[in-house]
Design a protein around this motif. Sequence first.
Motif, PDB file in Angstrom:
ATOM      1  N   GLY A 162     -10.496   8.828 -15.700  1.00  0.00           N
ATOM      2  CA  GLY A 162     -10.673   9.948 -14.618  1.00  0.00           C
ATOM      3  C   GLY A 162     -10.034   9.813 -13.221  1.00  0.00           C
ATOM      4  O   GLY A 162     -10.311  10.525 -12.376  1.00  0.00           O
ATOM      5  N   ALA A 163      -9.248   8.598 -13.287  1.00  0.00           N
ATOM      6  CA  ALA A 163      -8.454   8.115 -12.053  1.00  0.00           C
ATOM      7  C   ALA A 163      -7.411   9.330 -11.633  1.00  0.00           C
ATOM      8  O   ALA A 163      -6.638   9.699 -12.590  1.00  0.00           O
ATOM      9  N   GLY A 280      -8.012  10.955  -4.839  1.00  0.00           N
ATOM     10  CA  GLY A 280      -9.725  10.934  -4.823  1.00  0.00           C
ATOM     11  C   GLY A 280     -10.158   9.725  -5.534  1.00  0.00           C
ATOM     12  O   GLY A 280     -11.206   9.305  -4.968  1.00  0.00           O
ATOM     13  N   SER A 281      -9.397   9.389  -6.625  1.00  0.00           N
ATOM     14  CA  SER A 281      -9.851   8.125  -7.361  1.00  0.00           C
ATOM     15  C   SER A 281      -8.763   7.410  -7.544  1.00  0.00           C
ATOM     16  O   SER A 281      -7.917   7.532  -8.351  1.00  0.00           O
ATOM     17  N   ALA A 282      -8.837   6.120  -7.414  1.00  0.00           N
ATOM     18  CA  ALA A 282      -7.772   5.043  -7.534  1.00  0.00           C
ATOM     19  C   ALA A 282      -8.175   3.608  -8.053  1.00  0.00           C
ATOM     20  O   ALA A 282      -9.344   3.386  -7.567  1.00  0.00           O
ATOM     21  N   TYR A 283      -7.524   3.045  -8.843  1.00  0.00           N
ATOM     22  CA  TYR A 283      -7.828   1.545  -9.226  1.00  0.00           C
ATOM     23  C   TYR A 283      -6.775   0.745  -8.798  1.00  0.00           C
ATOM     24  O   TYR A 283      -5.566   1.076  -9.037  1.00  0.00           O
ATOM     25  N   LEU A 310      -8.569   0.131   1.330  1.00  0.00           N
ATOM     26  CA  LEU A 310      -8.539   1.425   1.087  1.00  0.00           C
ATOM     27  C   LEU A 310      -9.769   2.183   0.738  1.00  0.00           C
ATOM     28  O   LEU A 310     -10.037   3.058   0.327  1.00  0.00           O
ATOM     29  N   GLY A 311     -10.931   0.962   0.646  1.00  0.00           N
ATOM     30  CA  GLY A 311     -12.192   1.316   0.457  1.00  0.00           C
ATOM     31  C   GLY A 311     -12.535   1.657  -1.040  1.00  0.00           C
ATOM     32  O   GLY A 311     -13.158   2.451  -1.550  1.00  0.00           O
ATOM     33  N   LEU A 312     -11.864   1.026  -1.867  1.00  0.00           N
ATOM     34  CA  LEU A 312     -11.929   1.467  -3.554  1.00  0.00           C
ATOM     35  C   LEU A 312     -12.990   0.642  -4.396  1.00  0.00           C
ATOM     36  O   LEU A 312     -13.866   1.455  -4.767  1.00  0.00           O
ATOM     37  N   PRO A 313     -13.378  -0.648  -4.026  1.00  0.00           N
ATOM     38  CA  PRO A 313     -14.377  -1.188  -4.626  1.00  0.00           C
ATOM     39  C   PRO A 313     -15.595  -0.799  -4.167  1.00  0.00           C
ATOM     40  O   PRO A 313     -16.092  -0.356  -3.256  1.00  0.00           O
ATOM     41  N   ALA A 318     -13.581   4.235  -8.817  1.00  0.00           N
ATOM     42  CA  ALA A 318     -12.507   3.760  -8.002  1.00  0.00           C
ATOM     43  C   ALA A 318     -12.778   2.333  -7.841  1.00  0.00           C
ATOM     44  O   ALA A 318     -13.708   1.748  -8.418  1.00  0.00           O
ATOM     45  N   GLY A 319     -11.730   1.291  -7.672  1.00  0.00           N
ATOM     46  CA  GLY A 319     -12.028  -0.190  -7.725  1.00  0.00           C
ATOM     47  C   GLY A 319     -10.866  -0.935  -7.945  1.00  0.00           C
ATOM     48  O   GLY A 319      -9.818  -0.636  -8.136  1.00  0.00           O
ATOM     49  N   TYR A 320     -11.371  -2.424  -8.157  1.00  0.00           N
ATOM     50  CA  TYR A 320     -10.147  -3.190  -8.402  1.00  0.00           C
ATOM     51  C   TYR A 320     -10.610  -3.952  -9.836  1.00  0.00           C
ATOM     52  O   TYR A 320     -11.739  -4.261  -9.977  1.00  0.00           O
TER      53      TYR A 320
END
Length: 690
Positions: A162-163, A280-283, A310-313, A318-320
Amino acid sequence: MPEVRTVATHCPYCALQCGTRLTRERRGVSVRPTDFPVNRGGLCQKGWTAPALLDVADRLRHPLLRRDGELVPVSWETALDTIAARLHAIRAESGPDAVGVFGGGGLTNEKAYLLGKFARLALGTSQIDYNGRFCMSSAAAAGTAAFGLDRGLPFPVTDLGGADVVLLAGANPAETMPPLMQHLRSPDLIVIDPRRTATAEQAALHLQPLPGTDLALALGLVHIAVTDGFSDTAFIRERTQDFDAAWQRAMSWWPERVERVTGVPVSEQRRAVRMLAEAGSAYVLTGRGAEQHSKGADTVAGFINLALALGLPGRAGAGYGCLTGQGNGQGGREHGQKADQLPGYRMITDQAAREHVAEVWGVLPEVLPGPGRSAYELLDALGTSDGPRALLVFGSNPAVSAPRAEHVVSRLTSLDLLVVADFVPSETVELADVVLPVTQWAEEEGTMTNLEGRVLRRRRLQVPPGHARSDLEVLHGLATRLGEPGHRYPTTAREVFDELRRASAGGKADYSGISYQRLDAGEALHWPCPDGEHPGTPRLFLDGFAHADGRARFAAVEHRDAGDVPAEEFPLTATTGRVLAQYQSGAQTRRVAELNDAAPEVFVEVHPDTAARAGLAEGALARVSSSRGSTIAAVRLVPTMRTDTVFLPFHFPGDGRANLLTGDALDPRSRMPEFKVSAVRIEPHREVAP
Ligand SMILES: Nc1nc2c(c(=O)[nH]1)N[C@H]1C(S)=C(S)[C@@H](COP(=O)(O)OP(=O)(O)OC[C@H]3O[C@@H](n4cnc5c(=O)[nH]c(N)nc54)[C@H](O)[C@@H]3O)O[C@H]1N2
Ligand SMILES: Nc1nc2c(c(=O)[nH]1)N[C@H]1C(S)=C(S)[C@@H](COP(=O)(O)OP(=O)(O)OC[C@H]3O[C@@H](n4cnc5c(=O)[nH]c(N)nc54)[C@H](O)[C@@H]3O)O[C@H]1N2
Ligand code: SF4
Ligand SMILES: [Mo]
């Protein structure tokens, strides 16, 4: 236990743990992929050919004992009695730490757990570690520091589909986990790899740094994120700590400086940050290319800093994450085969942890030894005045896969006793004094934990050939001969798992609510799962990170040189990695004809200009040398290579071992060796007349 005609199980190889169904036909075992979420009906070439592993021609069928220099077949009684007698003598003379244990990330959870218990109780030794130290230990160290918990992917693999954008730093899943690529199809891929890999070919953006410079690149990407106004200041304020200290370091990594150190153009650095920030959605995901360095933990911390900036996790979509590699690379690092660890991802130096585990084991906490040496340090100490005199190996082939391999072989051969449990005669088996033939995946029950922290059932299809026994039975047989009560070492996987659940209860990797019954009923259970009603935790950190205050930590990391820096005598950088058809040391896949035909020998990828300067043509045999030794490899001219870098796969034995080149530089935090950087020169190989 009887044989069955068909079972649902998982592939014996990598951490994706693709779902398969095995069926016994008249002409042998057949495999089909199942609609399991990670592979959804897909398998790679290794998965499709896995049944061939079950009856390779030189499968180990009898225990072997070295007599007059030769390995000869003996009974289990003789093999186990001999080992126990020699261990007794060595321990009596030199103390319990004179015996070491080396485990593996391919072992089931049950085996890894019982091996750690066996080392601490039956042997009373602190000297146990495993090959996972060579694998994702740098990501584990960085992930624990940042989030308070280390689970490779804190979200299911299917979330990646979905990313909008996925950044892969030092991973080549098109070859190392092909079915994963279907989850990376919709997003725009950014790939950071010194080579133009099959994965990089599919990327929207490929950054091609000099090996060993990712930390400078990560610092530079954080620099751009902040100066170009892409950082998520609300997230940083509310959900993290220590941003200022990290920024102090990143501040001086302006893009032009990063370009000078890494070779990645400023425009590409900016484009990467913009793509991630505007998605919108990144990993952000790391693989061994970013991790296997003497600054691997700091490098991963650098990429986590980028994800945090970037505020992902800590939110859905989103996340790492780290792409864990071995079949049970995740579970193998949770149950106590690590030098510093007890089951449940507990630390062996933590008094409360020692009390909990000692109680489950029915001993006093004082009985448990303290922390031991890390994998390479353990191998390096073998046979030295204060190192182990005996080593038991379960699930690894360090004669090929350890760094500085020739030195490691000399340490292994200096031992008074080397015992290796395996199902094929690996290069390490060939050095052993006693060889124990064990069962493999389709011949045994157990659980594995895949790269997303989901616990899976390995199921038995058929009986093993010859006299092979399960590792659990081997440990039971050895422990009882060393004077331990037999009930401490159950021989069925289910009994061991039920004890593991209790030992892990309340720990970080809490399995206590996971049972064979729930798994066999088809439940998808990701740890932590603290009770029988708990649905498991597919997504971590949504309500807070695992530190006491719920906040993630930035890390104040600084770039530094690799352990080996190219200079006059060794002007090039050699890096190492994998090809699709071979697995790890190749002990298994080199025995499967279809796989070995696809990748029969070691090669070295070289830029045509670099090769021409060295007087090398396509297909010529090259001698690649570092200050440690030389590897002989066939030249492959690759116009997309950097002119300052060469690449070798590490799957091959003898003088084709890439690890003849690698050195002993270790990451100070994770103790990860520097597999990805060796300073080398390359020249035509000339046979020396005998
Ligand atoms: N076919 C196959 N699949 C496997 C395995 C196998 O042996 N064979 N092993 C399994 C295991 S245990 C693991 S750990 C995983 C590993 O999976 P990956 O991490 O994908 O594997 P590697 O090939 O070791 O490294 C990935 C990439 O890192 C690049 N690289 C080298 N140096 C650097 C560097 O300094 N920086 C960056 N950014 N990249 C660099 C290499 O060019 C390589 O393409 O694969 C698993 N799957
Ligand atoms: N130069 C270089 N070196 C590397 C790497 C690199 O990228 N570059 N990568 C490193 C990484 S990430 C890893 S994971 C290591 C892996 O390196 P190794 O630890 O050598 O891995 P394998 O070749 O999988 O060896 C596993 C052995 O155990 C056996 N085995 C499998 N399952 C079982 C079991 O259940 N019980 C028992 N008793 N035996 C079993 C297999 O037959 C095989 O002989 O290599 C590391 N070495
Ligand atoms: S990707 Fe990994 S688990 Fe899946 S089939 Fe290939 S080796 Fe097996
Ligand atoms: Mo690995």
